[in-house]
Design an enzyme around this catalytic site. Structure first.
Site, mmCIF file in Angstrom:
data_model
loop_
_atom_site.group_PDB
_atom_site.id
_atom_site.type_symbol
_atom_site.label_atom_id
_atom_site.label_comp_id
_atom_site.label_asym_id
_atom_site.label_seq_id
_atom_site.Cartn_x
_atom_site.Cartn_y
_atom_site.Cartn_z
ATOM 1 C CD GLU A 258 34.638 49.113 36.907
ATOM 2 O OE1 GLU A 258 35.637 48.407 36.671
ATOM 3 O OE2 GLU A 258 34.515 50.288 36.503
ATOM 4 C CB SER B 233 39.111 37.840 36.945
ATOM 5 O OG SER B 233 40.276 38.109 36.196
ATOM 6 C CG PHE C 174 37.761 47.778 40.066
ATOM 7 C CD1 PHE C 174 38.597 48.757 40.571
ATOM 8 C CD2 PHE C 174 38.300 46.833 39.209
ATOM 9 C CE1 PHE C 174 39.940 48.815 40.224
ATOM 10 C CE2 PHE C 174 39.638 46.877 38.855
ATOM 11 C CZ PHE C 174 40.461 47.873 39.365
ATOM 12 C CG HIS D 179 41.002 39.303 42.026
ATOM 13 N ND1 HIS D 179 40.018 38.464 41.557
ATOM 14 C CD2 HIS D 179 42.083 39.104 41.240
ATOM 15 C CE1 HIS D 179 40.476 37.769 40.532
ATOM 16 N NE2 HIS D 179 41.731 38.127 40.323
ATOM 17 N NE ARG E 13 40.632 33.459 40.791
ATOM 18 C CZ ARG E 13 41.325 33.745 39.705
ATOM 19 N NH1 ARG E 13 40.857 34.595 38.815
ATOM 20 N NH2 ARG E 13 42.506 33.189 39.500
#
Length: 317
Positions: free
Chosen positions: A61, A40, A86, A112, A13
């Site tokens: 989202e 994140s 998501f 993630h 990431r």
């Protein structure tokens, strides 16, 4: 056989964050949207340098996907950011209707992914996302293996016209791909040359495949390892060229055995060169809480699992 080593471990990431920051400096049409997960997704540098090109949507989202689709109409190149679960399951209708159906130039960037999300457990882990996204007509699906490749992929997808799903992870993993290697969408990278078995791997399993190939060499087994960073469009030519030599193949991925890289490879082989195939993947189950290392061990997503799959496929050869 070529040996691969690493000097540090970095989460993929962060490769996305670095690539997005570079795009912010070089492409004025790139904009970023986030669903309340800036840290994140490592978007901080892009936001600090381009505050007027960032949109914090909050935990909404579906709305984020609709806004991203709309931004493309004005010539912007939106990069959306949230967890992979998501980015896909929660918003599949919006992606299908507002982005894929009309071929909108949206880059869906999903962190993630897979089991290695770790302690957050099955509700946040996603092992179905590759299958969901590759079934959408016109959607490019990319799953890079380390920091350098994720950064390069992030930069490359800005030049591609059309929707892209870019998948990356949370844990720190070995950085072993060259920093200056050009990223070509749909072009696999052969990492080692071998004659006994082909191993095609994607994402975090590429490093595990390389570790397995070294151990296999010590056993007298010559393994050809191919990094499949683009699952759709799949580099069928590279796969078929390799299995023409080895006559068997192992696929390795941090995804459900159903719907992922393995099934795409199986379809190619069934149509053009049927050979024995074995899979390293999650066997049709959800994940659970645990450290990334514990989960990779329990769900057989490591070098030991690759070696076992190679032995199985060689027995069938």
């Amino acid at each position: 056989m070529k040996k691969y080593t690493f000097t540090e471990k970095i989460d993929t990431r962060s490769g996305f964050g670095a690539g997005l920051a570079e795009l912010g400096r070089t492409n004025e049409n790139v904009v970023a949207l986030c669903a309340d997960l800036i840290g994140s997704l490592k978007m901080n540098t892009f936001i600090e340098e381009n505050p007027d090109r960032f949109f914090q949507i909050g935990i909404a989202e579906a709305n984020m996907m609709g806004i991203a689709a709309g931004l493309t109409i004005g010539g912007k190149i939106p990069f959306t950011g949230t967890f992979a679960n998501f980015s896909t399951a929660r918003v599949y209708d919006q992606i299908r209707q507002s982005i894929a159906y009309s071929g909108k130039n949206v880059k869906i960037c999903a962190s993630h992914a897979g089991l290695t999300l770790g302690e957050d457990g099955a509700t946040h882990q996603t092992l179905e996302d590759i299958g969901m996204m590759k079934m959408l007509p016109g959607m490019v699906v990319i799953n890079p293996c380390d920091y350098n490749q994720t950064k390069a992929a992030t930069i490359a997808i800005a030049e591609h016209e059309g929707p892209v799903y870019l998948r990356f992870g949370r844990p720190a993993v070995p950085v072993f791909m060259p920093e200056d290697e050009k990223f070509e969408i749909g072009k696999a990278i052969q990492l080692t040359e071998g004659s006994d078995v082909t191993i095609v791997a994607t994402g975090h399993l590429v490093w595990e495949a390389l570790q397995a190939s070294e151990q296999l060499e010590a056993m007298g087994i010559s393994a050809e390892v191919i990094n499949i960073h683009t699952i759709k469009p799949l580099d069928e030519e590279a796969i078929l060229k390799s299995v023409a030599k080895t006559n068997c193949i192992v696929t390795a991925e941090e995804h459900n055995i159903l719907g992922g890289l393995g099934e795409s490879v199986a379809r190619t082989l069934s149509l053009k060169n049927p050979v024995p195939q074995e899979y390293v993947a999650v066997n049709d189950s959800f994940g659970e809480s645990g450290t990334p290392a514990q989960l990779m061990e329990k769900y057989d997503l490591n070098d030991k699992a690759v070696i076992a799959a190679v032995k199985r496929v060689l027995d069938r050869k």
